[in-house]
Design a protein around this motif. Structure first.
Motif, PDB file in Angstrom:
ATOM      1  N   LEU A 135     -11.960  19.761  12.099  1.00 36.77           N
ATOM      2  CA  LEU A 135     -13.188  20.330  11.547  1.00 36.77           C
ATOM      3  C   LEU A 135     -13.248  21.841  11.757  1.00 36.77           C
ATOM      4  N   VAL A 136     -13.661  22.548  10.705  1.00 35.29           N
ATOM      5  CA  VAL A 136     -13.955  23.978  10.774  1.00 35.29           C
ATOM      6  C   VAL A 136     -15.403  24.175  10.363  1.00 35.29           C
ATOM      7  N   LEU A 137     -16.141  24.991  11.108  1.00 34.92           N
ATOM      8  CA  LEU A 137     -17.522  25.309  10.765  1.00 34.92           C
ATOM      9  C   LEU A 137     -17.559  26.633  10.010  1.00 34.92           C
ATOM     10  N   ALA A 138     -18.477  26.725   9.063  1.00 36.23           N
ATOM     11  CA  ALA A 138     -18.626  27.969   8.297  1.00 36.23           C
ATOM     12  C   ALA A 138     -20.104  28.291   8.137  1.00 36.23           C
ATOM     13  N   SER A 139     -20.512  29.477   8.604  1.00 37.18           N
ATOM     14  CA  SER A 139     -21.881  29.918   8.349  1.00 37.18           C
ATOM     15  C   SER A 139     -21.993  30.264   6.864  1.00 37.18           C
ATOM     16  N   ALA A 140     -23.109  29.880   6.257  1.00 37.15           N
ATOM     17  CA  ALA A 140     -23.221  29.998   4.802  1.00 37.15           C
ATOM     18  C   ALA A 140     -24.463  30.772   4.397  1.00 37.15           C
ATOM     19  N   SER A 141     -24.318  31.586   3.347  1.00 36.60           N
ATOM     20  CA  SER A 141     -25.442  32.332   2.772  1.00 36.60           C
ATOM     21  C   SER A 141     -25.185  32.502   1.284  1.00 36.60           C
ATOM     22  N   PRO A 142     -26.228  32.399   0.468  1.00 38.33           N
ATOM     23  CA  PRO A 142     -26.039  32.614  -0.974  1.00 38.33           C
ATOM     24  C   PRO A 142     -25.613  34.038  -1.299  1.00 38.33           C
ATOM     25  N   HIS A 143     -25.818  34.964  -0.376  1.00 40.46           N
ATOM     26  CA  HIS A 143     -25.508  36.364  -0.631  1.00 40.46           C
ATOM     27  C   HIS A 143     -24.035  36.709  -0.384  1.00 40.46           C
ATOM     28  N   CYS A 144     -23.266  35.752   0.130  1.00 39.45           N
ATOM     29  CA  CYS A 144     -21.820  35.970   0.238  1.00 39.45           C
ATOM     30  C   CYS A 144     -21.075  34.683  -0.105  1.00 39.45           C
ATOM     31  N   SER A 145     -21.681  33.862  -0.952  1.00 41.55           N
ATOM     32  CA  SER A 145     -21.136  32.538  -1.250  1.00 41.55           C
ATOM     33  C   SER A 145     -19.813  32.588  -2.008  1.00 41.55           C
ATOM     34  N   LEU A 146     -19.633  33.578  -2.882  1.00 40.10           N
ATOM     35  CA  LEU A 146     -18.376  33.646  -3.637  1.00 40.10           C
ATOM     36  C   LEU A 146     -17.193  33.844  -2.704  1.00 40.10           C
TER      37      LEU A 146
END
Length: 535
Positions: free
Chosen positions: A184-195
């Motif tokens: 498993l890898v965790l990734a912090s997510a935001s629509p402002h850097c989603s690409l």
């Protein structure tokens, strides 16, 4: 058969906890009755007294307290440490408690110290309130007692019976649960850097990992930290640190001052990007309105707007982020997209502010540990080259961590030990850097540590004469660590070397916490002594 800790304030709730312990035993499991009471002596003899609990936690228990609040405060420190120790030494496979205000407060504090996935059940009279202060971001199952927990009765008995059945069932399931095949890898997510995030994630998934996306909205960041504390992740792709902008700028989506600590302290391989630190969600109360005059805002929707961080805030954000990253005990890389921290701050966008960006970058450079990799790329956070660099850096850090584990297995003491044990050792390692010609150890020194050559080469010298060469991954000094004898050879770096060090104090702690490991060490040392006598 599992051993279930029945943890409670046995000065007031003895009958209820004994009832639960009896139910657990009737279901074919063992119970470990633990007293964490803070008042009068317990009304029954526990398996672990409150004094034993304090000893297990390594915190002295005073003979008397000036008042009840002081006693509760002491137990709030003692109980979590003791329960964590019982789990770490695999003496229990689940925990259950029954309580009102005081009992729930103490028991859930202890449960929150345990990793995600470990069975935890709390029977409480408080679930009709806001339970966030009891549960936090841990998987504690709350059973409402409906009425006050004050003696066994026709209503409480079936509830306690069901709760005992639940903890036994969960413990049985947890023992037989098969985790996913992919790490498993965790990734912090935001629509402002989603690409950029999705591009990096696709590469990581293509390398055979499962990626869990967690929104950087305050609660998400706290969840991410909780998962990392539980040693469930092989790595973390932290491309959105918006929560630090919220924390410093007084926004509404802060994850608190401990964001970024877990990966650092637990040695989880990481890639850190100060993404989305250019924006925060401002408070709408009048007290904050005056502070927002002259600031740049952007409306995301009819109900949501964000504010651009200032240069002064950016400098503080950089310092705070660096302070957390500096705690790192595992492989970590910091990557900076100099042309845009989010989709709102690239050239031509509403939050483009080169002065604030420079303040952030300079602060990171000034405060980050010099041995931590920091790269600036002339790209925005959503550009393909930047996303590719993030993915490659994380996969490289994960492989470096795996190599460390493989190197640990080369030591006879650590052969065939489980991954959880190797992770515990890895967190104890200090990393040191040696230049060509530097002595790592010298002949005739007293051995108080052992080493692993993470990278580079070194030579073995006996009485000044070279007798062998060591390459990356080689361990040395382990027997002197155990025996405390003087070194029989010198080790000198022949090129730039990264070296991991395990000290005697930490090694002895491992032996104390893990009796089976201690017995294994004793056997190996005895065999080596016998072998030396016959040669």
């Amino acid at each position: 058969m599992a051993t279930i800790a029945v943890l409670g304030t046995l000065d007031t709730k003895a009958a209820e906890h004994q009832f639960v312990a009896d139910c657990i035993q009737q279901l074919g499991h063992q119970s470990l009755l633990i007293d964490v009471g803070t008042g009068a002596p317990p009304r029954l003899i526990p398996d672990l007294s409150r004094e034993s609990v304090a000893e297990l936690a390594g915190v002295p228990l005073p003979e008397a307290f000036p008042d009840r609040s002081s006693a509760v405060a002491a137990m709030l420190e003692i109980a979590p440490r003791a329960l964590h120790e019982l789990v770490a030494t695999e003496r229990i496979q689940g925990v259950i408690s029954v309580g009102g205000e005081c009992g729930t407060t103490i028991a859930t504090a202890a449960m929150r110290a345990l990793p995600l996935g470990f069975p935890k059940v709390m029977v409480s009279s408080l679930p009709n309130r806001d339970t966030s202060r009891f549960v936090g971001f841990k998987d504690i199952i709350l059973f409402p007692s409906v009425a006050d927990v004050c003696g066994l009765n026709r209503l409480l008995r079936p509830i306690l019976t069901q709760a005992a059945g639940a903890i036994c069932g969960i413990a049985e399931f947890a023992a037989n649960m098969q985790l996913g095949e992919k790490p498993l890898v965790l990734a912090s997510a935001s629509p402002h850097c989603s690409l950029g995030q999705e591009r990096a994630i696709s590469i990581i998934e293509g390398a055979g990992y499962e990626v869990l996306r967690i929104p950087s909205n305050g609660a998400g960041g706290q969840s991410l930290e909780s998962i990392l504390e539980s040693n469930l992740a092989a790595g973390v792709l932290d491309m959105s640190l918006q929560e630090w902008a919220e924390e410093v700028g007084g926004g509404t989506q802060s994850a608190g001052p401990r964001r970024l600590e877990a990966a650092a302290v637990y040695g989880v391989p990481a890639v850190i990007v100060p993404g989305c630190t250019d924006l925060l969600h401002p408070k709408d109360d009048p007290a904050d309105t005056s502070k927002q005059r002259g600031r740049t805002f952007h409306k995301l929707s009819n109900k949501e707007r964000v504010m651009r961080t200032s240069a002064a805030e950016a400098a503080i954000i950089g310092e705070r982020i660096a302070e957390k990253i500096n705690l790192s005990t595992g492989p970590v890389s910091v990557l900076i997209p100099t042309r845009g921290l989010s989709s709102l701050s690239s050239p031509g966008k509403p939050f483009h502010d080169p002065e604030a960006d420079r303040a952030l970058f300079k602060s990171l450079h000034d405060h980050l540990r010099k041995d931590i990799s920091l790269r600036e790329l002339k790209a925005t956070i959503n550009d393909t080259p930047f996303a590719d660099a993030c993915a490659r850096a994380l996969l490289g850090n994960i492989k470096a961590k795996q190599r460390d584990h493989e190197n640990l297995k080369k030591v006879e003491f650590f052969e065939a030990e489980p991954e959880s044990f190797l992770r515990e050792i890895a967190r104890m390692l200090d990393t040191q850097v040696f230049l060509p010609g530097d002595f790592i150890i010298r002949q005739d020194e007293v051995g108080d540590c052992m080493y692993f050559l993470a990278s580079g080469t070194a030579e073995v010298l006996v009485n000044g004469q070279r007798v062998a060469k060591l390459g990356a991954g080689a361990p040395f000094g382990e027997m002197a660590l155990v025996s405390g004898e003087r070194r029989n050879a010198s080790i000198r770096a022949t090129e730039y070397c990264d070296v991991h060090r395990l000290g005697k104090e930490d090694f002895d702690l491992l032996r104390t916490k893990h009796p089976a490991f201690d017995a294994k060490v004793r056997t190996i040392v005895k065999q080596r002594i016998m072998s030396s006598l016959h040669t």
